[in-house]
Design a protein around this motif. Structure first.
Motif, mmCIF file in Angstrom:
data_model
loop_
_atom_site.group_PDB
_atom_site.id
_atom_site.type_symbol
_atom_site.label_atom_id
_atom_site.label_comp_id
_atom_site.label_asym_id
_atom_site.label_seq_id
_atom_site.Cartn_x
_atom_site.Cartn_y
_atom_site.Cartn_z
ATOM 1 N N VAL A 58 0.856 -1.177 0.101
ATOM 2 C CA VAL A 58 0.056 0.024 -0.091
ATOM 3 C C VAL A 58 0.816 1.109 -0.014
ATOM 4 N N PRO A 59 0.290 2.287 -0.464
ATOM 5 C CA PRO A 59 1.279 3.506 -0.633
ATOM 6 C C PRO A 59 1.462 4.075 0.905
ATOM 7 N N LEU A 60 2.381 4.629 0.939
ATOM 8 C CA LEU A 60 2.885 5.178 2.145
ATOM 9 C C LEU A 60 2.026 6.107 2.666
ATOM 10 N N SER A 61 1.287 7.075 1.729
ATOM 11 C CA SER A 61 0.484 8.087 1.983
ATOM 12 C C SER A 61 -0.808 7.443 2.525
ATOM 13 N N SER A 62 -0.994 6.222 2.247
ATOM 14 C CA SER A 62 -2.291 5.613 2.773
ATOM 15 C C SER A 62 -2.184 5.161 4.146
ATOM 16 N N ILE A 63 -1.080 4.812 4.513
ATOM 17 C CA ILE A 63 -0.611 4.765 6.067
ATOM 18 C C ILE A 63 -0.772 6.014 6.804
ATOM 19 N N LEU A 64 -0.148 6.929 6.122
ATOM 20 C CA LEU A 64 -0.218 8.113 6.904
ATOM 21 C C LEU A 64 -1.796 8.849 6.778
ATOM 22 N N PHE A 65 -2.534 8.451 5.975
ATOM 23 C CA PHE A 65 -3.904 8.985 5.914
ATOM 24 C C PHE A 65 -4.649 8.117 6.933
ATOM 25 N N LEU A 66 -4.426 6.949 7.146
ATOM 26 C CA LEU A 66 -5.205 6.096 8.238
ATOM 27 C C LEU A 66 -4.704 6.843 9.762
ATOM 28 N N ALA A 67 -3.506 6.940 9.783
ATOM 29 C CA ALA A 67 -2.854 7.770 10.899
ATOM 30 C C ALA A 67 -3.442 8.989 11.316
ATOM 31 N N GLU A 68 -3.659 9.772 10.328
ATOM 32 C CA GLU A 68 -4.318 11.099 10.298
ATOM 33 C C GLU A 68 -5.821 11.004 10.833
ATOM 34 N N HIS A 69 -6.506 10.124 10.480
ATOM 35 C CA HIS A 69 -7.729 9.923 10.933
ATOM 36 C C HIS A 69 -8.294 8.751 12.024
ATOM 37 N N ILE A 70 -7.214 8.175 12.382
ATOM 38 C CA ILE A 70 -7.663 6.946 13.210
ATOM 39 C C ILE A 70 -7.797 7.615 14.707
ATOM 40 N N ASP A 71 -7.339 8.642 14.981
ATOM 41 C CA ASP A 71 -7.323 9.454 16.473
ATOM 42 C C ASP A 71 -8.250 10.554 16.434
ATOM 43 N N GLU A 72 -9.413 10.582 15.480
ATOM 44 C CA GLU A 72 -10.245 11.662 15.572
ATOM 45 C C GLU A 72 -11.441 11.506 16.787
ATOM 46 N N GLY A 73 -11.195 10.731 17.730
ATOM 47 C CA GLY A 73 -11.750 10.461 18.930
ATOM 48 C C GLY A 73 -12.438 9.015 18.659
ATOM 49 N N ILE A 74 -12.013 8.029 19.591
ATOM 50 C CA ILE A 74 -12.392 6.746 19.438
ATOM 51 C C ILE A 74 -13.652 6.789 19.953
ATOM 52 N N ASP A 75 -14.486 6.368 18.972
ATOM 53 C CA ASP A 75 -15.914 6.269 19.228
ATOM 54 C C ASP A 75 -16.550 5.073 18.154
#
Length: 98
Positions: A58-75
Motif C-alpha cells: 500500500v502507498p505510504l500516503s495511505s498509511i499516513l492517511f489512516l494515521a491522520e484519521h484514526i485518532d479523531e476520537g475513538i467512538d
C-alpha cells in the motif's frame, strides 16, 4: 501524531491477522522493537514506514492517511470508518497483486 501512527500500524497488522512476531520477521526487525513502536515507546523511522508500505503493498500516503484519521476520537463512528479504510487498503493490495 506518533500515537496515531502507532495505532494505524497496529490496526494494519491486526487487520491482516498477523502476530507481532510474524510481522517483525516480515519487516526484518525484532519483535520487541515492533512492540515498542505499537506501544508508542519508540517512533518508527521513515525507512521502517517504507518497509510497512512494501510489506502490505500500500502507498505510504495511505498509511499516513489512516494515521491522520484514526485518532479523531475513538467512538463507534471512528472505529467504523477505520475498519472501512483498512478494508480499502486490503482491496488495493489484492487489486495490485497479480
Amino acid at each position: 501524531m506518533t500515537e496515531s501512527i502507532a495505532k494505524a500500524l497496529k490496526a494494519i497488522r491486526v487487520s491482516h491477522e498477523l502476530t507481532q512476531t510474524e510481522l517483525a520477521q516480515k519487516l526484518q526487525i525484532g519483535k520487541s522493537h515492533l512492540s515498542e513502536i505499537e506501544s508508542e515507546t519508540k517512533k518508527p523511522s521513515l525507512a521502517l514506514l517504507l518497509r510497512y508500505s512494501e510489506a502490505f503493498d500500500v502507498p505510504l500516503s495511505s498509511i499516513l492517511f489512516l494515521a491522520e484519521h484514526i485518532d479523531e476520537g475513538i467512538d463507534e463512528t471512528t472505529e467504523f470508518i477505520s475498519s472501512k479504510i483498512i478494508a480499502l487498503l486490503k482491496f488495493i493490495q489484492q487489486w495490485r497483486s497479480p
